[in-house]
Design a protein around this motif. Structure first.
Motif, PDB file in Angstrom:
ATOM      1  N   GLU A  72       0.995  -1.201  -0.015  1.00  0.00           N
ATOM      2  CA  GLU A  72      -0.084  -0.064   0.089  1.00  0.00           C
ATOM      3  C   GLU A  72       0.962   1.332  -0.046  1.00  0.00           C
ATOM      4  O   GLU A  72       0.717   2.349  -0.635  1.00  0.00           O
ATOM      5  CB  GLU A  72      -0.801  -0.060   1.167  1.00  0.00           C
ATOM      6  N   GLN A  73       1.938   1.250   0.779  1.00  0.00           N
ATOM      7  CA  GLN A  73       2.837   2.397   0.680  1.00  0.00           C
ATOM      8  C   GLN A  73       3.459   2.527  -0.785  1.00  0.00           C
ATOM      9  O   GLN A  73       3.394   3.789  -1.043  1.00  0.00           O
ATOM     10  CB  GLN A  73       4.078   2.076   1.675  1.00  0.00           C
ATOM     11  N   ILE A  74       3.980   1.497  -1.235  1.00  0.00           N
ATOM     12  CA  ILE A  74       4.583   1.728  -2.838  1.00  0.00           C
ATOM     13  C   ILE A  74       3.402   2.070  -3.614  1.00  0.00           C
ATOM     14  O   ILE A  74       3.646   2.997  -4.422  1.00  0.00           O
ATOM     15  CB  ILE A  74       5.030   0.409  -3.019  1.00  0.00           C
ATOM     16  N   GLU A  75       2.122   1.535  -3.433  1.00  0.00           N
ATOM     17  CA  GLU A  75       1.115   2.169  -4.268  1.00  0.00           C
ATOM     18  C   GLU A  75       0.951   3.445  -4.283  1.00  0.00           C
ATOM     19  O   GLU A  75       0.714   4.285  -5.120  1.00  0.00           O
ATOM     20  CB  GLU A  75      -0.112   1.343  -3.907  1.00  0.00           C
ATOM     21  N   ASN A  76       1.067   4.337  -2.859  1.00  0.00           N
ATOM     22  CA  ASN A  76       0.660   5.496  -2.700  1.00  0.00           C
ATOM     23  C   ASN A  76       1.827   6.224  -3.240  1.00  0.00           C
ATOM     24  O   ASN A  76       1.509   7.445  -3.838  1.00  0.00           O
ATOM     25  CB  ASN A  76       0.578   6.014  -1.003  1.00  0.00           C
ATOM     26  N   ARG A  77       3.024   5.985  -2.999  1.00  0.00           N
ATOM     27  CA  ARG A  77       4.125   6.705  -3.804  1.00  0.00           C
ATOM     28  C   ARG A  77       4.072   6.595  -5.065  1.00  0.00           C
ATOM     29  O   ARG A  77       4.419   7.772  -5.790  1.00  0.00           O
ATOM     30  CB  ARG A  77       5.232   5.791  -3.280  1.00  0.00           C
ATOM     31  N   VAL A  78       3.647   5.620  -5.789  1.00  0.00           N
ATOM     32  CA  VAL A  78       3.583   5.572  -7.319  1.00  0.00           C
ATOM     33  C   VAL A  78       2.515   6.694  -7.683  1.00  0.00           C
ATOM     34  O   VAL A  78       2.673   7.379  -8.621  1.00  0.00           O
ATOM     35  CB  VAL A  78       3.015   4.170  -7.813  1.00  0.00           C
ATOM     36  N   LEU A  79       1.346   6.655  -7.227  1.00  0.00           N
ATOM     37  CA  LEU A  79       0.434   7.604  -7.241  1.00  0.00           C
ATOM     38  C   LEU A  79       0.807   9.043  -7.182  1.00  0.00           C
ATOM     39  O   LEU A  79       0.187   9.969  -7.985  1.00  0.00           O
ATOM     40  CB  LEU A  79      -0.988   7.433  -6.408  1.00  0.00           C
ATOM     41  N   LYS A  80       1.677   9.158  -6.520  1.00  0.00           N
ATOM     42  CA  LYS A  80       2.371  10.574  -6.119  1.00  0.00           C
ATOM     43  C   LYS A  80       3.434  11.067  -7.279  1.00  0.00           C
ATOM     44  O   LYS A  80       4.056  12.189  -7.288  1.00  0.00           O
ATOM     45  CB  LYS A  80       2.800  10.726  -4.850  1.00  0.00           C
ATOM     46  N   LEU A  81       3.633  10.138  -8.288  1.00  0.00           N
ATOM     47  CA  LEU A  81       4.972  10.563  -8.980  1.00  0.00           C
ATOM     48  C   LEU A  81       4.419  11.531 -10.061  1.00  0.00           C
ATOM     49  O   LEU A  81       3.161  11.506 -10.615  1.00  0.00           O
ATOM     50  CB  LEU A  81       5.315   9.119  -9.563  1.00  0.00           C
ATOM     51  N   SER A  82       5.461  12.325 -10.488  1.00  0.00           N
ATOM     52  CA  SER A  82       5.152  12.972 -11.535  1.00  0.00           C
ATOM     53  C   SER A  82       4.956  12.305 -12.916  1.00  0.00           C
ATOM     54  O   SER A  82       5.334  11.167 -13.015  1.00  0.00           O
ATOM     55  CB  SER A  82       6.446  14.169 -11.694  1.00  0.00           C
ATOM     56  N   PRO A  83       4.186  12.709 -13.815  1.00  0.00           N
ATOM     57  CA  PRO A  83       4.221  12.223 -14.950  1.00  0.00           C
ATOM     58  C   PRO A  83       5.411  11.683 -15.635  1.00  0.00           C
ATOM     59  O   PRO A  83       5.526  10.573 -16.188  1.00  0.00           O
ATOM     60  CB  PRO A  83       3.368  13.348 -15.931  1.00  0.00           C
ATOM     61  N   ALA A  84       6.488  12.242 -15.820  1.00  0.00           N
ATOM     62  CA  ALA A  84       7.756  11.942 -16.308  1.00  0.00           C
ATOM     63  C   ALA A  84       8.440  10.680 -15.294  1.00  0.00           C
ATOM     64  O   ALA A  84       8.798   9.656 -15.941  1.00  0.00           O
ATOM     65  CB  ALA A  84       8.752  13.161 -16.338  1.00  0.00           C
ATOM     66  N   ASP A  85       8.372  11.090 -14.062  1.00  0.00           N
ATOM     67  CA  ASP A  85       8.715   9.903 -13.113  1.00  0.00           C
ATOM     68  C   ASP A  85       7.848   8.682 -13.271  1.00  0.00           C
ATOM     69  O   ASP A  85       8.445   7.609 -13.303  1.00  0.00           O
ATOM     70  CB  ASP A  85       9.094  10.393 -11.767  1.00  0.00           C
ATOM     71  N   PHE A  86       6.614   8.671 -13.405  1.00  0.00           N
ATOM     72  CA  PHE A  86       5.824   7.581 -13.653  1.00  0.00           C
ATOM     73  C   PHE A  86       6.163   6.956 -14.747  1.00  0.00           C
ATOM     74  O   PHE A  86       6.304   5.691 -14.859  1.00  0.00           O
ATOM     75  CB  PHE A  86       4.244   8.065 -13.694  1.00  0.00           C
ATOM     76  N   LYS A 115       8.439   2.164 -17.444  1.00  0.00           N
ATOM     77  CA  LYS A 115       9.401   1.572 -18.282  1.00  0.00           C
ATOM     78  C   LYS A 115      10.333   0.335 -17.474  1.00  0.00           C
ATOM     79  O   LYS A 115      10.680  -0.817 -18.027  1.00  0.00           O
ATOM     80  CB  LYS A 115      10.300   2.398 -18.946  1.00  0.00           C
ATOM     81  N   TRP A 116      10.731   0.808 -16.187  1.00  0.00           N
ATOM     82  CA  TRP A 116      11.633  -0.004 -15.507  1.00  0.00           C
ATOM     83  C   TRP A 116      10.773  -1.224 -15.155  1.00  0.00           C
ATOM     84  O   TRP A 116      11.260  -2.330 -15.076  1.00  0.00           O
ATOM     85  CB  TRP A 116      12.115   0.961 -14.112  1.00  0.00           C
TER      86      TRP A 116
END
Length: 66
Positions: free
Chosen positions: A5-19, A24-25
């Motif tokens: 859940e922590q990872i999911e929350n962090r992913v949701l907060k990424l900028s479009p470029a970082d997402f 890709k990774w």
């Protein structure tokens, strides 16, 4: 909160470029894992019967060019 859940929350907060970089990774990780599984399956002979059938079909003229 679980680690996932922590990872999911962090992913949701990424900028479009970082997402996009993360996406890709992550895909590369999936494909690398898939490749390793295919290699292991091949090493254990899991594709032998399929290979023999395909070669027999080709030898019998039951294949066509792609």
């Amino acid at each position: 909160m679980t680690e996932l859940e922590q990872i999911e929350n962090r992913v949701l907060k990424l900028s479009p470029a970082d997402f996009e970089k993360f996406r890709k990774w992550f895909r590369e990780q999936e494909w690398d894992k898939w490749d390793r599984q295919i290699e292991r399956d091949s090493d254990f002979g899991k594709f032998q019967a399929l290979t023999e059938r395909v070669l027999a079909d080709h030898a019998a003229g039951r294949t066509s060019p792609i």
